[in-house]
Design a protein around this motif. Structure first.
Motif, PDB file in Angstrom:
ATOM      1  N   SER A   1       0.792  -1.270  -0.146  1.00  0.00           N
ATOM      2  CA  SER A   1       0.070   0.014   0.011  1.00  0.00           C
ATOM      3  C   SER A   1       1.017   1.089   0.043  1.00  0.00           C
ATOM      4  CB  SER A   1      -0.947   0.119   1.240  1.00  0.00           C
ATOM      5  OG  SER A   1      -1.903  -1.190   1.289  1.00  0.00           O
ATOM      6  N   LYS A   2       1.866   1.519   1.012  1.00  0.00           N
ATOM      7  CA  LYS A   2       2.414   2.622   1.129  1.00  0.00           C
ATOM      8  C   LYS A   2       3.951   2.839   0.347  1.00  0.00           C
ATOM      9  CE  LYS A   2      -0.366   3.338   4.581  1.00  0.00           C
ATOM     10  NZ  LYS A   2      -1.820   3.913   4.363  1.00  0.00           N
ATOM     11  N   THR A   3       4.583   1.664   0.238  1.00  0.00           N
ATOM     12  CA  THR A   3       5.697   1.813  -0.299  1.00  0.00           C
ATOM     13  C   THR A   3       5.516   1.767  -1.744  1.00  0.00           C
ATOM     14  OG1 THR A   3       6.895   0.333   1.131  1.00  0.00           O
ATOM     15  CG2 THR A   3       7.760   0.503  -0.985  1.00  0.00           C
ATOM     16  N   TYR A   4       4.462   1.145  -2.496  1.00  0.00           N
ATOM     17  CA  TYR A   4       4.255   1.194  -3.860  1.00  0.00           C
ATOM     18  C   TYR A   4       3.030   2.242  -4.587  1.00  0.00           C
ATOM     19  CZ  TYR A   4       7.833  -2.361  -3.620  1.00  0.00           C
ATOM     20  OH  TYR A   4       8.914  -3.327  -3.304  1.00  0.00           O
ATOM     21  N   GLY A   5       2.451   2.844  -3.461  1.00  0.00           N
ATOM     22  CA  GLY A   5       1.428   3.629  -3.967  1.00  0.00           C
ATOM     23  C   GLY A   5       0.238   2.737  -4.397  1.00  0.00           C
ATOM     24  N   MET A   6      -0.216   1.898  -3.562  1.00  0.00           N
ATOM     25  CA  MET A   6      -1.371   0.796  -4.164  1.00  0.00           C
ATOM     26  C   MET A   6      -2.010   0.520  -2.818  1.00  0.00           C
ATOM     27  SD  MET A   6       1.319  -1.921  -6.094  1.00  0.00           S
ATOM     28  CE  MET A   6      -0.241  -2.891  -6.658  1.00  0.00           C
ATOM     29  N   PRO A   7      -2.621   1.446  -2.126  1.00  0.00           N
ATOM     30  CA  PRO A   7      -3.449   1.212  -1.155  1.00  0.00           C
ATOM     31  C   PRO A   7      -4.712   0.448  -1.445  1.00  0.00           C
ATOM     32  CG  PRO A   7      -3.331   3.541  -1.362  1.00  0.00           C
ATOM     33  CD  PRO A   7      -2.389   2.900  -2.330  1.00  0.00           C
ATOM     34  N   GLY A   8      -5.221   0.866  -2.717  1.00  0.00           N
ATOM     35  CA  GLY A   8      -6.388   0.332  -2.952  1.00  0.00           C
ATOM     36  C   GLY A   8      -6.638  -1.221  -3.866  1.00  0.00           C
ATOM     37  N   TRP A   9      -5.302  -1.596  -3.927  1.00  0.00           N
ATOM     38  CA  TRP A   9      -5.049  -2.955  -4.313  1.00  0.00           C
ATOM     39  C   TRP A   9      -5.305  -3.999  -3.272  1.00  0.00           C
ATOM     40  CZ3 TRP A   9      -3.698  -3.941  -9.612  1.00  0.00           C
ATOM     41  CH2 TRP A   9      -3.694  -2.783 -10.415  1.00  0.00           C
ATOM     42  N   ARG A  10      -5.092  -3.714  -1.939  1.00  0.00           N
ATOM     43  CA  ARG A  10      -5.378  -4.412  -0.851  1.00  0.00           C
ATOM     44  C   ARG A  10      -4.250  -5.748  -0.873  1.00  0.00           C
ATOM     45  NH1 ARG A  10      -5.385  -1.369   1.815  1.00  0.00           N
ATOM     46  NH2 ARG A  10      -6.460  -2.849   3.478  1.00  0.00           N
ATOM     47  N   VAL A  11      -3.170  -5.477  -0.929  1.00  0.00           N
ATOM     48  CA  VAL A  11      -2.294  -6.806  -0.623  1.00  0.00           C
ATOM     49  C   VAL A  11      -1.381  -6.530   0.778  1.00  0.00           C
ATOM     50  CG1 VAL A  11      -0.512  -8.295  -1.559  1.00  0.00           C
ATOM     51  CG2 VAL A  11      -2.262  -7.357  -3.027  1.00  0.00           C
ATOM     52  N   GLY A  12      -1.667  -7.434   1.859  1.00  0.00           N
ATOM     53  CA  GLY A  12      -0.942  -7.486   2.867  1.00  0.00           C
ATOM     54  C   GLY A  12      -0.168  -8.675   3.098  1.00  0.00           C
ATOM     55  N   LEU A  13       0.932  -8.977   3.640  1.00  0.00           N
ATOM     56  CA  LEU A  13       1.558 -10.065   3.944  1.00  0.00           C
ATOM     57  C   LEU A  13       2.202 -10.328   5.309  1.00  0.00           C
ATOM     58  CD1 LEU A  13       2.622  -8.742   0.895  1.00  0.00           C
ATOM     59  CD2 LEU A  13       2.816 -11.319   0.453  1.00  0.00           C
ATOM     60  N   ILE A  14       2.465 -11.506   5.757  1.00  0.00           N
ATOM     61  CA  ILE A  14       3.172 -11.664   6.867  1.00  0.00           C
ATOM     62  C   ILE A  14       4.667 -12.641   6.636  1.00  0.00           C
ATOM     63  CG2 ILE A  14       1.172 -11.276   8.466  1.00  0.00           C
ATOM     64  CD1 ILE A  14       1.682 -14.607   8.985  1.00  0.00           C
ATOM     65  N   ALA A  15       5.410 -12.427   7.580  1.00  0.00           N
ATOM     66  CA  ALA A  15       6.407 -13.390   7.623  1.00  0.00           C
ATOM     67  C   ALA A  15       6.693 -13.984   8.985  1.00  0.00           C
ATOM     68  CB  ALA A  15       7.853 -12.967   6.889  1.00  0.00           C
TER      69      ALA A  15
ATOM     70  N   LYS B  72      10.144   8.466  -4.465  1.00  0.00           N
ATOM     71  CA  LYS B  72       8.914   9.205  -3.570  1.00  0.00           C
ATOM     72  C   LYS B  72       9.553   9.313  -2.120  1.00  0.00           C
ATOM     73  CE  LYS B  72       5.397  10.144  -6.131  1.00  0.00           C
ATOM     74  NZ  LYS B  72       5.090  11.564  -6.284  1.00  0.00           N
ATOM     75  N   CYS B  73      10.267   8.281  -1.778  1.00  0.00           N
ATOM     76  CA  CYS B  73      10.888   8.535  -0.518  1.00  0.00           C
ATOM     77  C   CYS B  73      11.707   9.891  -0.306  1.00  0.00           C
ATOM     78  CB  CYS B  73      11.683   7.384   0.026  1.00  0.00           C
ATOM     79  SG  CYS B  73      12.529   7.152   1.573  1.00  0.00           S
ATOM     80  N   LYS B  74      12.258  10.129  -1.320  1.00  0.00           N
ATOM     81  CA  LYS B  74      13.151  11.166  -1.499  1.00  0.00           C
ATOM     82  C   LYS B  74      12.295  12.595  -1.325  1.00  0.00           C
ATOM     83  CE  LYS B  74      17.203   9.500  -3.752  1.00  0.00           C
ATOM     84  NZ  LYS B  74      18.097   9.527  -5.009  1.00  0.00           N
ATOM     85  N   GLU B  75      11.195  12.544  -2.180  1.00  0.00           N
ATOM     86  CA  GLU B  75      10.333  13.785  -2.023  1.00  0.00           C
ATOM     87  C   GLU B  75       9.507  13.913  -0.819  1.00  0.00           C
ATOM     88  OE1 GLU B  75       5.797  14.214  -3.961  1.00  0.00           O
ATOM     89  OE2 GLU B  75       7.487  13.330  -5.362  1.00  0.00           O
ATOM     90  N   PHE B  76       9.207  12.652  -0.117  1.00  0.00           N
ATOM     91  CA  PHE B  76       8.629  12.804   1.260  1.00  0.00           C
ATOM     92  C   PHE B  76       9.494  13.431   2.278  1.00  0.00           C
ATOM     93  CE2 PHE B  76       5.552   9.456  -0.118  1.00  0.00           C
ATOM     94  CZ  PHE B  76       4.489  10.035  -0.451  1.00  0.00           C
ATOM     95  N   ALA B  77      10.677  13.051   2.163  1.00  0.00           N
ATOM     96  CA  ALA B  77      11.875  13.602   3.135  1.00  0.00           C
ATOM     97  C   ALA B  77      11.947  15.311   2.876  1.00  0.00           C
ATOM     98  CB  ALA B  77      13.296  13.136   2.999  1.00  0.00           C
TER      99      ALA B  77
END
Length: 399
Positions: free
Chosen positions: A238-252, A294-299
């Protein structure tokens, strides 16, 4: 008439979405609204993600997918987490969900019985408290104020774990504060965690790729590998790739936990759709230029926001080093008035700010810190400075 289940009465609408909806209504009515409210990255993934989705559509099988997640997605996630420093994991250590929020709910169901205790720090993401209430577990909230940069310290964790909670839930980088724990801070907390082997550790670290200033992302298991058997790492696209609406979460995590989540999936979501899976694989495995940029932009935006907030007399804003949030202490406004409107709380302030200046922020009480408000600075760059100037003007007009 039949009654609803008691747990529904414990469920509350998201405070963040309430503010976002109010701002949306005002905008629809013709008001000039600048929204610093909802925590979405406000950028789109790279073209390779869409290309993968289109390709998957052309070859869609129309069948159910895997309850655990497609092998291609699991393998891409394994490569991703290895880069983050998680070693020795395989497919059986992984499972999926419809976004990190649903994964966290699944973990609550899998790890805790009603009446158990979960410990987490405040400020916290609103969903932590909401999930605890719904599943009927006790929340032991460790308050971390601006005087300690909104960060949990070992003494607080020691006191909380001495109560033997079933789960310790940790968020780094933090939503809502944007704070990031240093390697030494993680090591100090890990030293406490090893003393309490009966507590599960869930690290909700979905902003792990949005870290500024070279501070780096660190996890307890990096410092104390012996924690691996009871630590569950949560991530999403969601956050890293600009994909919050795609709805993919994972665990390890441990195999038994991943198996439990997979079993729960078989009883409700079944699987992540093929097209969504293909897009997520492309996000993890493809070019990383968009999230890096985007990380640089947000900083850079972070610096603009913090400088503007710190220029307001009496406002205290600890320096965030990740995610895309600032969380200023705005309690200097309490007891004052704006154009005749008395401000006694963070809720009063955010309501008055929205009405008077057309700026939407989320009251800090939604996150367990009633002296603050959350600013999500992912709005278009052209709106950032005007929005901050409106906030400065609002405070300057207080009497």
């Amino acid at each position: 008439m039949p009654q609803l289940a008691q747990r529904v009465g414990r469920a509350k609408p998201s405070a963040i979405m309430v503010i976002a909806e109010k701002a949306k209504q005002l905008k629809a009515a013709g008001r000039d609204i600048i929204s610093f409210s909802i925590g979405v990255p406000n950028f789109l993934p790279g073209e390779h993600v869409y290309a993968a989705a289109r390709e998957a559509l052309q070859h869609d099988s129309g069948q159910y997918g895997s309850n655990r997640g497609a092998d291609a997605l699991l393998d891409a996630f394994l490569v991703h987490i290895e880069k983050l420093g998680f070693k020795g994991y395989g497919r059986l250590n992984l499972s999926i969900g419809i976004g990190a929020k649903q994964v966290l709910y699944n973990l609550a169901e899998a790890l805790m019985d009603e009446g158990d205790e979960i410990a987490f720090a405040a400020p916290y993401w609103t969903t932590y408290r909401d999930i605890a209430d719904i599943v009927g577990v006790k929340a032991n909230v460790m308050h971390c104020g601006p005087d300690q940069n909104y960060k949990l310290v070992p003494e607080q964790l020691q006191a909380a774990l001495a109560r033997k909670p079933k789960v310790f839930l940790f968020n780094n980088p933090s939503n809502p504060t944007g704070m990031v724990y240093t390697r030494d801070e993680i090591a100090a907390l890990a030293d406490v965690l090893v003393k309490y082997p009966d507590t599960w550790i869930v690290t909700d670290d979905i902003y792990n790729s949005m870290v500024f200033d070279g501070i780096g992302y660190h996890n307890f298991v990096h410092l104390k590998p012996e924690l691996k058997d009871r630590l569950i790492f949560v991530d999403s696209v969601s956050k890293t790739y600009g994909m919050p609406g795609w709805r993919v979460g994972l665990i390890a995590g441990p195999e038994n936990v991943a198996k439990a989540i997979t079993t729960l999936n078989s009883n409700h979501i079944t699987s992540v759709p093929e097209v969504i899976t293909a897009a997520a694989v492309a996000a993890f495995a493809g070019p990383q230029d968009v999230p890096e940029a985007k990380c640089k932009e947000f900083a850079g935006k972070r610096d603009v926001v913090v400088n503007a907030l710190r220029a307001i007399p009496g406002v205290v804003c600890p320096y965030p080093q990740g995610a895309f949030y600032a969380f200023p202490d705005i309690s200097v406004a309490f007891g004052k008035s704006h154009n005749g409107v008395r401000i006694e709380s963070d809720v009063d302030l955010c309501a008055a700010l929205l009405e008077a200046k057309g700026v939407a922020c989320v009251p800090g009480s939604a996150f367990g810190e009633a002296r603050a408000m959350r600013i999500s600075y992912t709005c278009p760059t052209a709106q950032l400075q005007p929005g901050l100037e409106r906030i400065q003007a609002f405070f300057a007009e207080l009497t």
